[in-house]
Design a protein around this motif. Structure first.
Motif, PDB file in Angstrom:
ATOM      1  N   PHE A  18      -3.460  -2.731  -2.883  1.00  0.00           N
ATOM      2  CA  PHE A  18      -2.556  -1.848  -3.628  1.00  0.00           C
ATOM      3  C   PHE A  18      -3.154  -1.488  -4.982  1.00  0.00           C
ATOM      4  O   PHE A  18      -3.200  -0.317  -5.362  1.00  0.00           O
ATOM      5  N   TYR A  23      -0.175  -0.035   9.645  1.00  0.00           N
ATOM      6  CA  TYR A  23      -0.757  -0.316   8.327  1.00  0.00           C
ATOM      7  C   TYR A  23      -1.874   0.672   8.012  1.00  0.00           C
ATOM      8  O   TYR A  23      -1.983   1.170   6.888  1.00  0.00           O
ATOM      9  N   HIS A  30       4.021   1.015   1.139  1.00  0.00           N
ATOM     10  CA  HIS A  30       3.828  -0.419   1.359  1.00  0.00           C
ATOM     11  C   HIS A  30       5.116  -1.064   1.860  1.00  0.00           C
ATOM     12  O   HIS A  30       5.078  -1.955   2.722  1.00  0.00           O
ATOM     13  N   LEU A  87      -1.184   2.828   4.822  1.00  0.00           N
ATOM     14  CA  LEU A  87      -1.912   2.344   3.658  1.00  0.00           C
ATOM     15  C   LEU A  87      -3.351   2.821   3.588  1.00  0.00           C
ATOM     16  O   LEU A  87      -4.036   2.577   2.584  1.00  0.00           O
ATOM     17  N   SER A 115      -1.693  -5.806   0.197  1.00  0.00           N
ATOM     18  CA  SER A 115      -0.386  -5.291  -0.215  1.00  0.00           C
ATOM     19  C   SER A 115       0.200  -6.132  -1.342  1.00  0.00           C
ATOM     20  O   SER A 115      -0.536  -6.741  -2.116  1.00  0.00           O
TER      21      SER A 115
END
Length: 235
Positions: free
Chosen positions: A11, A228, A127, A232, A77
């Protein structure tokens, strides 16, 4: 945090330079010791956690004392997305599953930064959706798939989130991870060891054959990974 160094967390690494600067002065580093409880169900989460190493387990506690894992958060994350987007009261208990290190920031500081940056708010939402997708898939998996497939899924996911092939996981912990009885986990762990997919001894697991585990795991591992990657990964 010194200078503009970026911690090795997905992140934080994905933030623009300007967005990272919104929280950089307020970040601090802390250890994640094994078994540490970061927040309990019903408590107010006051800090966001960005693991560099290690894995955080989100656990539901049932009335008879059972503990069932519903999701895991690792180096890609953060713990705290749902608290930023809504109520900061924890819906489940967060426990350190695999020890490591994390950057932390007060939730109020992260919320202020998100209020200033629409890009950061978007990232937090994505997220949060990724964790929600994991929770949904885990619920279906634990209800429908055999123990061997579920344990293989969890070992693969833990490996991905931690970057480690050597894990400290007791039979009780693994039972909690997949919502199974401890004796069932013992039998399945022995089966995976006989197949040379893992080496297991007294709570120490070494993953020796990732491809073998992937073949044994149910489709839930690939399904969560795909979500994911979609949510992401690079736009």
């Amino acid at each position: 945090m010194e200078n503009n160094a970026r911690p090795s967390n997905g992140f934080l690494s994905a933030l623009s330079a300007d967005d990272f600067e919104l929280i950089r002065p307020h970040l601090r580093t802390m250890d994640l010791p094994p078994g540490a409880v970061l927040v309990e169900t019903g408590e107010t989460l006051r800090r966001a956690y960005f693991p560099h190493r290690g894995v955080i387990s989100l656990v539901v506690e049932l009335a008879k004392g059972e503990h069932v894992q519903v999701a895991m958060i690792g180096r890609d994350s953060l713990l705290g997305t749902l608290a930023i987007m809504g109520d900061a009261r924890a819906l489940n208990t967060a426990i350190v599953l695999v020890p490591g290190v994390a950057s932390v920031v007060d939730l109020d500081r992260l919320r202020m930064a998100a209020d200033e940056s629409s890009a950061m708010r978007t990232q937090l939402t994505r997220h949060g959706l990724a964790v929600y997708a994991q929770v949904q898939q885990t619920a279906g998996c634990n209800a429908a798939h055999p123990v061997e497939a579920r344990l293989s899924r969890c070992l693969l996911h833990t490996h991905d989130l931690s970057g480690e092939s050597r894990l400290l996981l007791t039979q009780e912990t693994m039972a909690q991870m997949i919502g199974a009885r401890r004796n069932s986990v013992s039998l399945v762990a022995n089966s995976l060891q006989q197949a040379n997919f893992i080496h297991y001894s007294r709570g120490h697991i070494q993953i020796t054959n990732l491809d073998g585990l992937r073949q044994t795991a149910c489709e839930c591992y690939a399904a969560v990974k795909a979500q994911y990657d979609r949510l992401l990964g690079p736009p």
